[in-house]
Enzyme design. Structure first.
Site, PDB file in Angstrom:
ATOM      1  N   SER A 167      -0.224   0.184   2.147  1.00  0.00           N
ATOM      2  CA  SER A 167      -0.710  -1.158   2.683  1.00  0.00           C
ATOM      3  C   SER A 167      -0.147  -1.108   4.050  1.00  0.00           C
ATOM      4  CB  SER A 167      -0.089  -2.224   1.757  1.00  0.00           C
ATOM      5  OG  SER A 167      -0.158  -3.522   2.481  1.00  0.00           O
ATOM      6  N   TYR A 179       7.118  -6.891  -1.319  1.00  0.00           N
ATOM      7  CA  TYR A 179       5.556  -5.913  -1.439  1.00  0.00           C
ATOM      8  C   TYR A 179       5.688  -5.000  -0.468  1.00  0.00           C
ATOM      9  CZ  TYR A 179       0.573  -4.665  -1.077  1.00  0.00           C
ATOM     10  OH  TYR A 179      -0.644  -4.047  -0.788  1.00  0.00           O
ATOM     11  N   LYS A 195       5.952  -0.714  -0.822  1.00  0.00           N
ATOM     12  CA  LYS A 195       5.010   0.272  -0.430  1.00  0.00           C
ATOM     13  C   LYS A 195       5.680   1.282   0.639  1.00  0.00           C
ATOM     14  CE  LYS A 195       1.170  -0.929  -2.558  1.00  0.00           C
ATOM     15  NZ  LYS A 195       0.493   0.092  -3.428  1.00  0.00           N
TER      16      LYS A 195
END
Length: 315
Positions: A117, A141, A145
């Site tokens: 991402s 998040y 990643k």
């Protein structure tokens, strides 16, 4: 046969479609936490209910089938939600990758494509975002990643794993009604739903340091994303060494206000716009540098914003 995880998800199901249409055999798994059974069934395939965090089930799966490689699209993807449940995000997005990779290597499978991402970049002032700039994620998040990327980088160095992490920017559009995005925090599905109900379109934040005050994002059609996964998989299958991380975006920055207004124009559904406070962790501008992508894969004719919008209208 390729293992595709998260195969009942929005992007995962499009990747499945792309592989199937090219004649590739696929085996899909999903824990159906966010995936929808309608998506794979509309493609005429079954996706097994297996969670990548379940080491026993994953090791059993790899002992039963000889896969060409792993295309990992399983994961949780809301930066806002990750602020409330950081451990859950790390267990899924990082530890799940470790379990998958170790099971693959134990069974002599050394091809791995990881969905990453643009969130790994954080709120950088370096624009457009190039793969080699310092990474400073600002949400659990993004951190999860980045941890996954580092796991794959380590295994590539230690065990010769052929891998790449594809850093998605904002994915939109659809190939079929059954595969369309229905998440309640992505711009396209939320805007289309509210317009269809004649409710005001919602934009989070109007005081960003941008020309119109709304944040700027880089949008890429989901069909382009799916086709690129297939092309990268074939390169890895042929023994090509790929960069450890590659941006998947258009390289074009559009403000959220521009996109919402364009959706109204294309659909003919015009409503008011309701501005709400900016969401914590939302950078002002996220635009990818796509030079490495084009240098690696060759010239790409990306689908336009209008094609993204029209694909949702059509289906």
């Amino acid at each position: 046969m390729w293992l595709i995880t998260g195969a009942a998800g929005y992007i995962g199901s499009h990747v499945m479609k792309s592989f199937l249409e090219s004649g590739e055999d696929v085996f899909g798994i999903d824990n159906y936490e966010n995936g929808k059974r309608l998506r794979p069934s509309s493609l005429g395939v079954e996706v097994k209910n297996i969670d990548i965090r379940n080491r026993t089930e994953i090791e059993k799966l790899f002992s039963q089938f000889k896969f060409k490689g792993v295309i990992n699209l399983a994961g949780l993807k809301s930066p806002t939600e990750s602020m409330r449940a950081p451990n859950r995000y790390h267990l899924t997005n990082a530890e799940g990758v470790k379990i998958l990779t170790e099971a693959a290597l134990m069974n002599d499978i050394n091809i791995f494509i990881q969905s990453s991402s643009s969130s790994v970049y954080g709120n950088t002032k370096t624009l457009p975002m190039k793969e080699d700039i310092p990474l400073n994620p600002i949400s659990p998040y993004g951190e999860s990643k980045l941890r996954a990327e580092n796991i794959l980088l380590e295994y590539a160095k230690r065990f010769g794993l052929l891998s790449t992490c594809l850093r998605y920017f904002n994915v939109a559009g659809t190939a079929l009604t059954s595969l369309r995005d229905d998440t309640n925090f992505n711009l396209f599905p939320v805007t289309f739903e509210r317009l269809s109900k004649k409710l005001p379109a919602i934009i989070y934040g109007k005081d960003f340091d941008t020309e119109d005050g709304t944040c700027i994002r880089d949008f890429i059609h989901v069909q382009d994303v799916a086709e690129l996964h297939l092309r990268f998989a074939k390169l890895l299958e042929g023994g090509r060494i790929l960069p450890p991380a590659i941006n998947l975006g258009s390289g074009i920055g559009l403000s959220v206000l521009q996109v919402v207004e364009r959706i109204m124009q294309r659909t003919g559904l015009v409503t008011d716009i309701e501005f709400q406070p900016a969401r914590f962790g939302d950078p002002a501008e996220v635009v990818g540098d796509v030079e490495l992508l084009t240098n690696t894969i060759g010239k790409i004719e990306m689908r336009s914003l209008d094609e993204m919008i029209d694909s949702v209208i059509e289906y």
